[in-house]
Design a protein around this motif. Structure first.
Motif, mmCIF file in Angstrom:
data_model
loop_
_atom_site.group_PDB
_atom_site.id
_atom_site.type_symbol
_atom_site.label_atom_id
_atom_site.label_comp_id
_atom_site.label_asym_id
_atom_site.label_seq_id
_atom_site.Cartn_x
_atom_site.Cartn_y
_atom_site.Cartn_z
ATOM 1 N N THR A 8 42.004 40.050 14.101
ATOM 2 C CA THR A 8 42.761 40.446 13.940
ATOM 3 C C THR A 8 42.880 41.964 12.939
ATOM 4 O O THR A 8 42.335 43.028 12.029
ATOM 5 N N PRO A 9 43.310 42.765 14.256
ATOM 6 C CA PRO A 9 44.024 43.883 14.072
ATOM 7 C C PRO A 9 44.525 44.539 13.175
ATOM 8 O O PRO A 9 45.900 43.951 12.461
ATOM 9 N N ASN A 10 44.803 46.031 12.381
ATOM 10 C CA ASN A 10 45.039 46.632 11.325
ATOM 11 C C ASN A 10 46.794 46.576 11.771
ATOM 12 O O ASN A 10 46.693 47.046 13.413
ATOM 13 N N GLU A 11 47.638 46.337 10.654
ATOM 14 C CA GLU A 11 48.593 46.990 10.850
ATOM 15 C C GLU A 11 48.965 48.590 11.350
ATOM 16 O O GLU A 11 48.141 49.082 11.732
ATOM 17 N N GLY A 12 49.889 48.555 12.309
ATOM 18 C CA GLY A 12 50.026 50.195 13.003
ATOM 19 C C GLY A 12 48.955 50.153 14.234
ATOM 20 O O GLY A 12 49.453 49.582 15.140
ATOM 21 N N PHE A 13 49.869 51.597 13.967
ATOM 22 C CA PHE A 13 48.846 52.038 15.575
ATOM 23 C C PHE A 13 46.997 51.947 15.899
ATOM 24 O O PHE A 13 46.250 52.223 14.640
ATOM 25 N N SER A 14 45.832 51.594 17.022
ATOM 26 C CA SER A 14 44.732 50.645 16.917
ATOM 27 C C SER A 14 44.297 51.225 18.484
ATOM 28 O O SER A 14 45.269 50.643 19.289
ATOM 29 N N GLY A 15 42.989 50.908 18.659
ATOM 30 C CA GLY A 15 42.251 50.728 19.919
ATOM 31 C C GLY A 15 41.527 51.246 19.804
ATOM 32 O O GLY A 15 40.449 52.085 19.354
ATOM 33 N N THR A 16 41.071 51.453 21.516
ATOM 34 C CA THR A 16 39.646 52.165 21.474
ATOM 35 C C THR A 16 39.600 53.422 23.350
ATOM 36 O O THR A 16 40.866 52.291 24.194
ATOM 37 N N VAL A 17 39.024 53.723 23.620
ATOM 38 C CA VAL A 17 38.781 54.590 24.434
ATOM 39 C C VAL A 17 37.202 55.171 25.199
ATOM 40 O O VAL A 17 36.157 54.899 24.597
ATOM 41 N N GLY A 18 37.003 54.189 26.272
ATOM 42 C CA GLY A 18 36.002 54.273 26.945
ATOM 43 C C GLY A 18 35.940 55.549 27.559
ATOM 44 O O GLY A 18 36.809 55.423 28.507
ATOM 45 N N LEU A 19 34.320 55.927 28.004
ATOM 46 C CA LEU A 19 34.067 57.040 29.080
ATOM 47 C C LEU A 19 33.007 56.232 30.189
ATOM 48 O O LEU A 19 31.975 55.463 29.526
ATOM 49 N N GLY A 20 33.054 56.458 31.345
ATOM 50 C CA GLY A 20 31.598 56.311 32.234
ATOM 51 C C GLY A 20 31.224 57.347 33.025
ATOM 52 O O GLY A 20 32.569 57.765 33.653
ATOM 53 N N LEU A 21 30.033 58.083 33.216
ATOM 54 C CA LEU A 21 29.145 58.710 34.065
ATOM 55 C C LEU A 21 28.904 58.634 34.923
ATOM 56 O O LEU A 21 28.020 58.353 34.327
ATOM 57 N N SER A 22 28.712 58.901 36.231
ATOM 58 C CA SER A 22 27.316 58.832 36.996
ATOM 59 C C SER A 22 26.839 60.144 38.034
ATOM 60 O O SER A 22 28.555 60.056 38.422
ATOM 61 N N GLY A 23 25.781 60.438 38.262
ATOM 62 C CA GLY A 23 26.058 61.396 39.651
ATOM 63 C C GLY A 23 24.757 61.149 39.808
ATOM 64 O O GLY A 23 23.114 61.077 39.202
#
Length: 256
Positions: free
Chosen positions: A31-46
């Motif tokens: 049940t997402p909220n009205e308007g814009f929403s979301g997620t940003v993900g990041l993965g790093l390895s070395g």
């Protein structure tokens, strides 16, 4: 979640490398909220020493909700090098438009388009567009809330081989199931999974299947840590590609 639990998760995160992976993000919000929403993900390895290795992954899941209409965008990009030689380069972009309760309550209509490539799985490009319907179910207990979705539809696709330039076009069926369990209590988390079956309509032996899932812990109201795995199967891949690919990884995400 208690401070001790958060500290344990953070310690595990610091002790683990972020594996770059092509795992498609799952929209776990029922049940997402009205308007814009979301997620940003990041993965790093070395790694450095006997070999120099760097891997990066970036993902975005964005949505816009207006009443019973939802526009969804999923982007996932992965890049890797070993000893200054590129050995991973793949992109996945998926757009979807959903009209909830179109036919009846919890019976929705959806349309989608998708573009992807994987330079090291012999896929120069895959473009597709399709439509379908889905059913949504929810059940709640004292320990948590379970949301389940089943979808049926079809799409037309065009694929091009990286090694030979060969192009294939097919009409495929699209059958999927998704579930998300939100655990309540002192140690809440989300457990989720999804499976797609996509046979060629005039050759059912030509089957593509994907199964992925994972578990997500909230570190703060906006930050979360997830552990994911994915298995992809293609019964008739291009010449230089494997039939089965398995990936797993750890991802830190920010919700907006």
């Amino acid at each position: 979640m208690s401070l001790i639990h958060k500290s344990l998760i953070a310690s595990a995160l610091l002790g683990a490398s972020f594996a770059a992976q092509a795992i498609t993000p799952i929209d776990t919000s029922s049940t997402p909220n009205e308007g814009f929403s979301g997620t940003v993900g990041l993965g790093l390895s070395g790694e450095s020493g006997s070999k120099d290795e760097q891997e990066y992954s970036v993902s975005l899941l964005g949505r816009h909700v207006a009443g019973e209409r939802t526009a969804l965008l999923i982007v996932n990009y992965n890049y890797g090098e070993t000893d200054d030689k590129k050995d991973e380069d793949d992109l996945f972009v998926h757009g979807r438009w959903i009209k909830n309760n179109f036919f009846s309550e919890r019976f929705d209509w959806e349309n989608f388009v998708q573009y992807e490539y994987d330079k090291f799985d012999d896929l120069n490009s895959r473009k597709l567009a399709g439509t379908g319907v889905r059913w949504r179910f929810a059940s709640e207990t004292e320990t948590g809330l379970l949301n389940t979705t089943f979808g049926v539809g079809g799409f037309v696709e065009e694929e091009e081989s990286e090694s030979t330039g060969e192009t294939e076009s097919n009409w495929r069926g699209n059958f999927y199931g998704k579930w998300v369990w939100n655990r309540k209590g002192d140690f809440p988390f989300e457990l989720y999974g999804r499976m797609y079956l996509q046979p060629v309509l005039d050759d059912l032996g030509d089957l593509r299947a994907t199964a992925n899932g994972g578990i997500k812990f909230g570190l703060t109201e906006a930050m979360s840590l997830s552990f994911d795995a994915e298995v992809e199967y293609d019964s008739e891949p291009f010449e230089e590609a494997e039939k089965t690919n398995t990936e797993y990884g750890v991802k830190l995400s920010y919700a907006f």
